[in-house]
Design an enzyme around this catalytic site. Structure first.
Site, PDB file in Angstrom:
ATOM      1  N   GLU A 184       0.940  -1.116  -0.215  1.00 59.43           N
ATOM      2  CA  GLU A 184      -0.091   0.070   0.073  1.00 59.43           C
ATOM      3  C   GLU A 184       0.856   1.365   0.025  1.00 59.43           C
ATOM      4  OE1 GLU A 184      -4.118  -1.198   2.078  1.00 59.43           O
ATOM      5  OE2 GLU A 184      -2.475  -1.430   3.553  1.00 59.43           O
TER       6      GLU A 184
HETATM    7  C1  ACM Z   1      -2.018  -5.691   4.066  1.00 59.80           C
HETATM    8  O1  ACM Z   1      -3.140  -5.907   4.406  1.00 59.80           O
HETATM    9  N1  ACM Z   1      -2.110  -4.114   3.707  1.00 59.80           N
HETATM   10  C2  ACM Z   1      -0.963  -6.221   3.846  1.00 59.80           C
END
Ligand code: ACM
Length: 675
Positions: free
Chosen positions: A315
């Site tokens: 992310e």
């Molecule tokens: C995640 O759940 N961002 C690895």
């Protein structure tokens, strides 16, 4: 009345358990590779001792001492606490195993139990630790004795990597909680604690080289280096590796409270309180960033001996590098997009890690052809990422279906196979799949609620990763998860006692029974719905009714099972009558919950879901009656039923009616009946 409701559930569940279990071989979890029952039993009495007949070391002796203490707890027999020269249980262990437990550690064991004695043979101490857990699960009793049933068991794990991620960044978990979780993990033969130690919301380890990391980034909630070492040693004693994760370049706001010079934007930067999205990420263009990370990792490798190192990598939001003109220029000058810039960052990390003999693990966003093939890709966005990684020659770990914080029922975890029968991976590619990891992210999980969110569902993941591929009997899994919940509760893990304790915070005196009954059948919302009307920051107390609720509550599976029986045979009177009893009880909870809500506003949150449960129960009862009587509902009844069931799908005051899909099945039985 609500007491009756709880008792009814307990009675129905245990009835099923008794009819299926017999001796405790029927409650082993995970199911061993091969098991053969013999004749007779080895009776446990005060002479029961453990002899170490071959290899013998401190770790093994400590494992034996813990084993004996747990046998004593169970039997109340006073036993020889330490190994004896000749005991009824012979531990025949070939050697210590790896100095630092790795993915190729041999965890297999063999158990031979007869009336004359038992032998546990294992090539390593870790194998012996696994076998001792099996022995504890085998203890059976009748009116007069405790005993081990005669049996031969050969057991070895299907996957080498069987982990649990614990997120202590968003909500800190003290050492004692981590140890309790490690004990539970050992019970179900998990072998990796993936410790998510830094997040936007908190930096949780003491750094002597960069003390402003923990001093300014943790709100005082961090592990000292002595505590980190203590946990690593505690885990090793239980055959569990500790893989640390320091998430970078994203999910890293808390690093920059003390060290803004390595961030994508100028300081001051504060610990982020809100969930989702970072306030700053690492600046990958500066040499100083890599020198800083190198020095930090160089300090941490002295604490974490595992060969694997998790760099996160998930992310990474484009805006952080795009909004910094210098970073954007640097990137453009090389003709890169942000993905390529992250790949550059990861290549630099790989070089740093290689210096310390560490293999890099990262979330599936890191997958890039420029990375060395020994990089391990942990798939979280979907099982296809694991497949794609394997197709491209990368080793991988599956997590996508195993997000415990997403509040799905245990069945979903259990039936998700890292290498399903339908896989199109070649055998060589399949071998690249190391295993899987359940994840316990902690946006909505505190130290007080984590047991109830981990357990017993984690047992379903553990079995999936340990047992044979063809072990997929869901009813049998639920039966054994119930036993596991009892075993955990006995060891201090709050699985079943969670709800009452949490409710007491809201309502210190008075009758909790209506709410406890409610919480056997309503559940927290799924993750995507959790922010619906809930304040979404780290500072919000996690003591609401939703926090007292449990995922996959006991009545859900019971109802599913009863409805399944009823659908097959509407004249199955046990199924019919039990459903009528349950639904009738739930229909009656409303005035009681409303009464409590008059006494404290926090209980008011439970009223909408109680009303929905009442209406759902009425629909279920009416559907049962229509099916049984052969009478046809009119189309208006069907239309209203469909509309109501749709209306109750979403969270109501942050809670869901867990049996809604089951009542929908009952109503669906009538669909073909009208006209
Ligand atoms: C995640 O759940 N961002 C690895």
């Amino acid at each position: 009345m609500p007491h009756t409701c709880r008792r009814l559930i307990v009675a129905l569940v245990s009835l099923a358990a008794i009819s299926r279990a017999g001796a405790q071989v029927g409650t082993l979890l995970p199911v061993p590779t091969a098991l053969q029952l013999g004749e007779g039993r080895l009776v446990l009495d005060t002479t029961f001792g453990v002899a170490l007949v071959r290899h013998n070391d401190d770790r093994l002796r400590r494992a034996v001492e813990r084993f004996v203490a747990r046998v004593e707890d169970r039997t109340t027999l006073e036993l020889p606490r330490t190994p004896v020269p000749a005991g009824a249980l012979r531990l025949d262990v070939a050697g210590p195993g790896e100095r630092v437990q790795g993915i190729d550690e041999n965890e297999s064991y063999r158990l031979e139990i007869s009336a004359a004695g038992a032998t546990l043979s294992a090539p390593t101490v870790v194998g012996a630790i696994r076998g001792l857990e099996t022995l504890l699960q085998l203890i059976t009793s009748d009116a007069t004795t405790h005993y081990l049933p005669a049996a031969t068991i050969d057991d070895t794990p299907r996957f080498r990597w069987r982990g649990l991620l614990v997120d202590v960044g968003r909500h800190f978990m003290p050492v004692e909680q981590i140890k309790k979780t490690l004990d539970g993990m050992a019970m179900v033969k998990l072998n990796v604690l993936h410790w998510h130690l830094s997040e936007d919301q908190g930096f949780r380890v003491e750094s002597q080289r960069f003390p402003k990391l923990h001093e300014l980034g943790s709100d005082g909630q961090y592990y000292t280096q002595a505590q980190l070492r203590e946990v690593v040693a505690y885990a090793r004693d239980r055959g569990i590796r500790v893989v640390p994760e320091f998430d970078m370049p994203g999910h890293s706001t808390s690093w920059f409270v003390g060290y803004p010079q390595y961030a994508s934007r100028p300081g001051p930067i504060t610990v982020r309180r809100a969930w989702g999205g970072a306030d700053a990420i690492f600046d990958p263009t500066k040499e100083e960033t890599y020198a800083f990370i190198d020095r930090f990792i160089g300090e941490m490798v002295r604490i974490f001996p595992d060969a694997y190192w998790h760099i996160g990598g998930d992310e990474v939001e484009d805006k952080h590098w795009n909004n910094n003109r210098r970073i954007a220029r640097w990137r453009r000058a090389r003709g890169w997009n942000n993905e390529q810039l992250q790949a550059h960052f990861n290549r630099r990390l790989t070089r740093i890690l290689a210096k310390y003999n560490k293999r890099m693990v990262g979330w599936d966003e890191i997958l890039h052809p420029d990375l060395p093939q020994q990089t391990v890709v942990q798939s979280w966005r979907g099982t296809n990422y694991l497949r794609d990684a394997a197709k491209r020659g990368f080793t991988g770990i599956l997590s996508a279906p195993y997000y415990l914080d997403h509040i799905k029922p245990a069945t979903d975890f259990y039936l998700a196979d890292p290498v399903p029968r339908t896989t199109d991976l070649t055998l060589a590619e399949q071998a690249l799949v190391l295993g899987g990891e359940a994840c316990m992210w902690s946006e909505f999980v505190s130290v007080e609620t984590t047991d109830s969110r981990l357990w017993p569902r984690l047992g379903a993941v553990a079995e999936r990763l340990w047992s044979r591929q063809d072990v997929t009997d869901v009813p049998d899994m639920y039966r054994r998860l119930d036993v596991l919940a009892g075993r955990l509760e006995a060891s201090g893990v709050r699985v079943q006692s969670h709800s009452a304790r949490m409710l007491r915070k809201l309502f210190p005196a008075g009758d909790l029974a209506p709410l406890e009954s409610l919480l056997t059948v309503v559940q927290p919302p799924f993750f995507g719905q959790a922010t619906n009307g809930r304040q979404t920051t780290q500072l919000h107390p996690l003591t609401r009714v939703v926090d007292a609720a449990r995922p996959d509550p006991p009545a859900r599976w019971l109802t599913e099972r009863l409805v399944r029986r009823f659908v097959v045979n509407p004249f199955d009177s046990v199924a019919h009558d039990s459903l009528v009893t349950l639904l009738s009880r739930w229909r009656e909870l409303t005035p009681q919950v409303q009464g409590l809500a008059q006494q404290t506003p926090t209980i008011g949150e439970a009223v909408p879901v109680t009303l929905a449960l009442e209406r759902t129960s009425v629909l279920g009862l009416e559907a049962l009656r229509y099916v049984r009587s052969g009478e046809k509902p009119d189309s208006a009844w069907l239309a209203t039923a469909a509309a109501d069931l749709k209306r109750y799908e979403g969270p109501l005051g942050l809670l869901r009616v867990s049996v809604l899909p089951e009542v929908r099945k009952l109503v669906a039985l009538l669909q073909g009946v009208v006209q």
